[in-house]
Design a protein around this motif. Structure first.
Motif, short mmCIF file in Angstrom:
data_model
loop_
_atom_site.label_atom_id
_atom_site.label_comp_id
_atom_site.label_asym_id
_atom_site.label_seq_id
_atom_site.Cartn_x
_atom_site.Cartn_y
_atom_site.Cartn_z
N THR A 588 -13.97 -29.42 -4.43
CA THR A 588 -14.90 -28.37 -4.53
C THR A 588 -15.04 -27.72 -3.13
O THR A 588 -15.71 -26.57 -3.11
CB THR A 588 -15.97 -28.95 -4.94
OG1 THR A 588 -16.41 -30.08 -4.38
CG2 THR A 588 -15.85 -29.42 -6.46
N GLN A 589 -15.20 -28.55 -2.08
CA GLN A 589 -15.39 -28.12 -0.65
C GLN A 589 -14.28 -26.73 -0.58
O GLN A 589 -14.50 -25.81 0.11
CB GLN A 589 -15.12 -29.04 0.41
CG GLN A 589 -15.58 -28.51 1.66
CD GLN A 589 -15.48 -29.43 2.87
OE1 GLN A 589 -15.13 -30.63 2.47
NE2 GLN A 589 -15.97 -29.08 3.99
N VAL A 590 -12.94 -27.07 -0.88
CA VAL A 590 -12.14 -26.17 -0.60
C VAL A 590 -12.36 -24.78 -1.45
O VAL A 590 -12.30 -23.63 -0.87
CB VAL A 590 -10.57 -26.57 -1.14
CG1 VAL A 590 -9.42 -25.32 -1.23
CG2 VAL A 590 -10.00 -27.44 -0.40
N LEU A 591 -12.66 -24.92 -2.76
CA LEU A 591 -13.49 -23.74 -3.51
C LEU A 591 -14.39 -23.12 -2.84
O LEU A 591 -14.57 -21.84 -2.72
CB LEU A 591 -13.27 -24.21 -5.00
CG LEU A 591 -12.42 -24.66 -5.68
CD1 LEU A 591 -13.01 -25.10 -7.15
CD2 LEU A 591 -11.36 -23.66 -6.04
N MET A 592 -15.21 -23.86 -2.39
CA MET A 592 -16.48 -23.27 -1.50
C MET A 592 -16.04 -22.48 -0.35
O MET A 592 -16.69 -21.41 -0.09
CB MET A 592 -17.53 -24.41 -1.33
CG MET A 592 -18.85 -23.90 -0.49
SD MET A 592 -19.76 -22.64 -1.61
CE MET A 592 -20.57 -24.12 -2.83
N ASN A 593 -15.30 -22.96 0.55
CA ASN A 593 -14.95 -22.40 1.73
C ASN A 593 -14.03 -21.11 1.46
O ASN A 593 -14.40 -20.03 2.13
CB ASN A 593 -14.01 -23.33 2.53
CG ASN A 593 -14.95 -24.64 3.28
OD1 ASN A 593 -16.23 -24.76 2.81
ND2 ASN A 593 -14.55 -25.19 4.03
N VAL A 670 -10.77 -26.22 7.94
CA VAL A 670 -11.03 -27.36 7.15
C VAL A 670 -10.08 -27.17 5.76
O VAL A 670 -9.75 -28.38 5.30
CB VAL A 670 -12.58 -27.48 6.70
CG1 VAL A 670 -12.98 -28.37 5.78
CG2 VAL A 670 -13.41 -27.79 7.99
N VAL A 671 -10.04 -26.17 5.16
CA VAL A 671 -9.33 -25.95 3.97
C VAL A 671 -7.76 -26.48 4.34
O VAL A 671 -7.33 -27.19 3.19
CB VAL A 671 -9.27 -24.59 3.53
CG1 VAL A 671 -8.44 -24.39 2.28
CG2 VAL A 671 -10.72 -24.06 2.97
#
Length: 845
Positions: A588-593, A670-671
């Protein structure tokens, strides 16, 4: 009468005889006619016969006497001549006999002629005897061996030289046969030749083995002596030509050596002429090299230096053509940049590491000089040459001691060749070009350094702002971590109390439904806490089966609320999409970034589309990996796109095109790190002014997603174990203690490590200790170690909301299990039962 006959000629004697005979006949006829004819009839036959006889008898006697005298007169000289001839025939040394000349007739002429003939023959016989004496002396004294043989090959006569030649005495040699002397093969060869020619044989050469075992080379000549058309005698001459042959061989060898010496002298002369011409040519080339070197020194650009190497270098060597390769540091290969022949450059390809001469010249920093027979297939392909183009080649590195810029290649056709001087000249020119290139690069480097210093100064200012921003982020992370920890403690109070309420209300469906809503909200709060903790600290990746579609659908509301109302989030999710192994929080962090990055590229708003599909994929960065099916997740926007010059930097940490204070440059970095930690791939497509699409690829898995249920059943969780609960939060301790007491467990509480030690000492019956990680004073790990020293039988469970579980378990074997906060009562009781039954040891839960 004798004297008369001797004085008249033979013809006269015939005439006298004939005339006398006629007279006698006439007298006879007259007497007959006078005496008998008148009385022919009167006489009787007897009388007539007697009278005729008396008349005829004197006539006959006279004729007979005259004939006798005539005969003697004719035959006596002939008899005398015949006797004299017999004497002459028997004479060997001289003829002394002569005929007496006693008449003047024809016999006298014969006698005179015969005497003259005898005198001549006597002279000739003396001369012949003299010649025979000479010949005998010559035959005896001549050094050439001679043999005289009959027609059958028997030796009749031999001189002393022949005796010496055959190493035999004269008596032994004369008794020999040619077959024995020459050998049967040579004798048969002579015999066959003489049968063919019937006359003579000259210069027949053969080898003869002497009695001493030596081999002689002999030249043989044969002359035939014929009598009455038949050859009865052969004269054979032998010449020992062994020394002659040896001398001739020596002469031939001397002539050969002399000829070789003459050729060598001629060759040396030609070589000296060629060397002289070559020296003149090299002097001209050297002068030209000096001129080109001055031109090279004055060059101010790379193109000028490349042109000098390509064209002036070609003219310097009288080469057919030239090709220049320069090193491309970005692609790590030699790139062809210039060719003297028009159209050649289009046939050339970049040269990477191989066994060809171009790469070896570059890599070894060594010049190579190859003939047409030494070119390999790789060389022909790299130079754009056909297989039937025969070329000589010089490849020189454009390098000095420190830098290697490329390779200069010069080609020559089959009619002309390079030499070592050409190699030295072009190597010097290439070295001079490299030095000039170093100078240009140094100047350019200095300029670039100045520009870089200016850029560094700007970057330094930006970095200072970024450091300030990072310090703010670090402070914010610390603050968020503290808030998340406290929030986790609150959830740790709420969760067990929900479980207590569920246990208390029993089968009341309406109340249970309400409690499930509260529990779901608590779990969402727990997930949010995990994200906050991951933001504040570097948490380990926990890969487990995950449904991309379900996770995206569940996360879209959070994403939409974070992006604002100007941005619309749309999903296009493929049906029957396989699961993937992923950490849900990081996913979900990848989607958010990516969504935040897309929002920033759409300042006036736009649409973000999240798509999923199952596609075959071959990684472009690692082509050696084969094509395989991958789960593809694409995040696209309708923003401004990414410029080409920024594409290779977008995943670099701290790279950003935003103003200071508006971004850290860490989002895409980060992604990229998260995708790599999941063994996935990420690629980007962009079109300036139209938008950008990020494609993420995960390997599919056949594992099912672990079911998460909010319906917990408690009757089977009852137990009677003694539990120590160590936590600095009173409400957590009380909630857990009350819940477990209801289930039949005996629970002791401690608010820190020191009190926990006291409790353990006072109650050795404790079976399991549940210890919080972060507590004032002694940490949870130190508390567990102290407890285990007092009572090794106790199973220790470490509980925390943001610890690195695996690392803690690996470093601390005293910890039996790990329990993630917040946890449900059934999870705790299940862990206790597993520890009690020894089915769980030093694992995370």
């Amino acid at each position: 009468m004798k004297s008369f006959f001797s004085k008249i000629s033979f013809t006269g004697k015939i005439w006298v005889f004939t005339f006398t005979l006629i007279i006698l006949l006439v007298a006879y006829l007259l007497a007959l006619s006078y005496f008998f004819l008148p009385r022919w009839g009167e006489l009787s036959s007897l009388d007539l016969f007697l009278q005729l006889g008396m008349i005829t008898l004197p006539l006959f006697l006279g004729i007979l006497i005259f004939a006798r005298m005539l005969s003697q007169s004719l035959t006596r000289p002939l008899i005398r001549i015949a006797g004299t001839i017999r004497e002459c025939a028997d004479a060997e040394k001289s003829i002394n006999t002569r005929l007496a000349d006693e008449s003047n007739d024809e016999v006298s002429l014969v006698v005179q002629a015969f005497n003259k003939f005898v005198t001549t023959m006597d002279k000739r016989l003396k001369e012949l005897n003299q010649y025979r004496t000479y010949l005998d002396a010559f035959f005896r004294s001549i050094s050439i061996p001679f043999l005289i043989t009959d027609a059958q090959g028997n030796v009749i006569r031999a001189n002393q030289s022949a005796c010496d030649f055959f190493e035999l005495e004269h008596e032994d040699l004369v008794k020999n046969h040619l077959a024995a002397l020459l050998g049967i093969s040579h004798f048969n060869a002579l015999k066959n030749h003489l049968k063919t020619s019937n006359t003579e044989l000259k210069d027949y050469v053969f080898t003869l083995l002497t009695r001493e075992g030596l081999t002689k080379i002999v030249e043989l000549s044969v002359s035939a002596i014929e009598e009455k058309g038949q050859t009865n005698t052969y004269i054979i001459a032998f010449i020992d030509i062994t020394e002659k042959i040896q001398t001739q061989q020596e002469i031939l060898e001397s002539q050969a050596r002399l000829s070789q010496t003459n050729r060598a002298l001629y060759q040396k002369t030609k070589e000296l002429e060629m060397v002289n011409e070559k020296n003149k040519k090299n002097a001209r080339k050297l002068a030209r090299l000096i001129e080109i070197s001055y031109e090279t020194i004055r060059c101010n650009t790379l193109d000028e230096i490349v042109d000098i190497l390509a064209f002036s270098g070609k003219d310097l060597l009288d080469a057919e053509e030239s090709i220049i390769f320069l090193w491309d540091s970005r692609k790590n290969m030699l790139k062809p940049v210039r060719a003297s022949r028009e159209g050649r450059l289009q046939k050339l390809h970049p040269v990477s590491q191989n066994e060809g001469v171009i790469w070896r010249a570059y890599y070894d920093k060594q010049s190579y000089f190859l003939s047409e027979n030494s070119l390999q297939e790789d060389d022909l392909e790299e130079l754009g040459l056909a297989g039937d183009e025969i070329m000589g080649l010089i490849a020189v590195p454009i390098s000095d001691h420190d830098y290697n810029h490329g390779v200069a290649v010069y080609l020559q056709n089959e009619k002309s060749t390079f030499d070592l001087e050409d190699l030295h000249l072009i190597t010097s020119l290439a070295h001079q070009a490299a030095i000039t290139l170093d100078k240009l690069l140094l100047v350019e480097a200095l300029k670039e350094k100045a520009r870089h210093l200016e850029k560094v100064n700007e970057d330094l200012q930006q970095s200072q702002q970024q450091i300030i921003q990072l310090q703010k982020m670090e402070s914010l992370g610390t603050l968020v971590g503290g808030i998340a920890h406290d929030f986790n403690n609150i959830l740790g109070i709420i969760t067990p109390n929900i479980d207590l309420l569920k246990m208390a209300i029993g089968e009341d469906e309406r109340s249970t439904r309400r409690l499930n809503v509260i529990q779901e909200a608590a779990e969402r709060a727990a997930n949010l806490t995990k994200q906050l903790l991951m933001f504040s600290r570097n948490q380990p990746v926990r890969l487990e089966p995950l449904s991309p579609n379900e996770t995206i659908q569940k996360f879209i509301p959070v994403l939409q609320s974070s992006l604002g109302k100007q941005v619309q989030v749309v999903t296009e999710l493929s049906k029957d999409l396989p699961n993937i192994n992923a950490d849900e929080t990081r996913f979900t962090q990848v989607l958010m970034n990516l969504a935040l990055n897309a929002r920033d590229a759409m300042p006036d708003g736009g649409v973000i589309t999240v798509r999923t599909s199952l596609e075959k994929y071959r990684p472009s960065a690692t082509p050696e990996v084969g094509e395989k099916e991958m789960v593809k997740i694409s995040v696209s926007d309708t923003g401004t796109g990414i410029p080409d010059e920024h594409l290779d930097k977008i995943f670099d940490p701290f790279f950003t095109t935003k103003s200071v204070g508006q971004g850290t440059g860490l989002g895409l970095s980060v992604v990229y790190g998260i995708i790599k930690s999941h063994n996935g791939y990420i690629e980007v497509e962009t079109s300036p002014g139209k938008g950008t699409v990020f494609h993420i690829y995960f390997e599919p898995t056949s594992e099912a997603v672990k079911e998460k249920t909010s319906n917990h059943h408690f009757p089977e969780l009852k137990g009677s174990d003694t539990i120590l609960l160590v936590d600095d939060e009173d409400l957590i301790r009380e909630s857990i203690s009350d819940s477990m007491s209801i289930l039949g467990y005996q629970v002791f509480q401690a608010d820190g490590g020191e009190n926990a030690i006291k409790v353990v000492k006072e109650h050795p019956s404790i079976d399991i200790a549940i210890v919080d990680l972060a507590m004032p004073g002694m940490s949870g790990v130190d508390t567990i170690k102290a407890i285990k020293k007092i009572n090794p039988r106790i199973k220790a469970v470490l509980s925390s909301g943001h610890a690195e579980q695996k690392e803690l378990l690996q470093k601390n074997p005293e910890i039996s299990a790990y329990l993630q906060k917040p946890y449900h009562l059934d999870e705790l009781i299940k862990l206790i039962k597993e520890l009690k039954n020894h089915t769980l040891l030093n694992v995370e839960k």
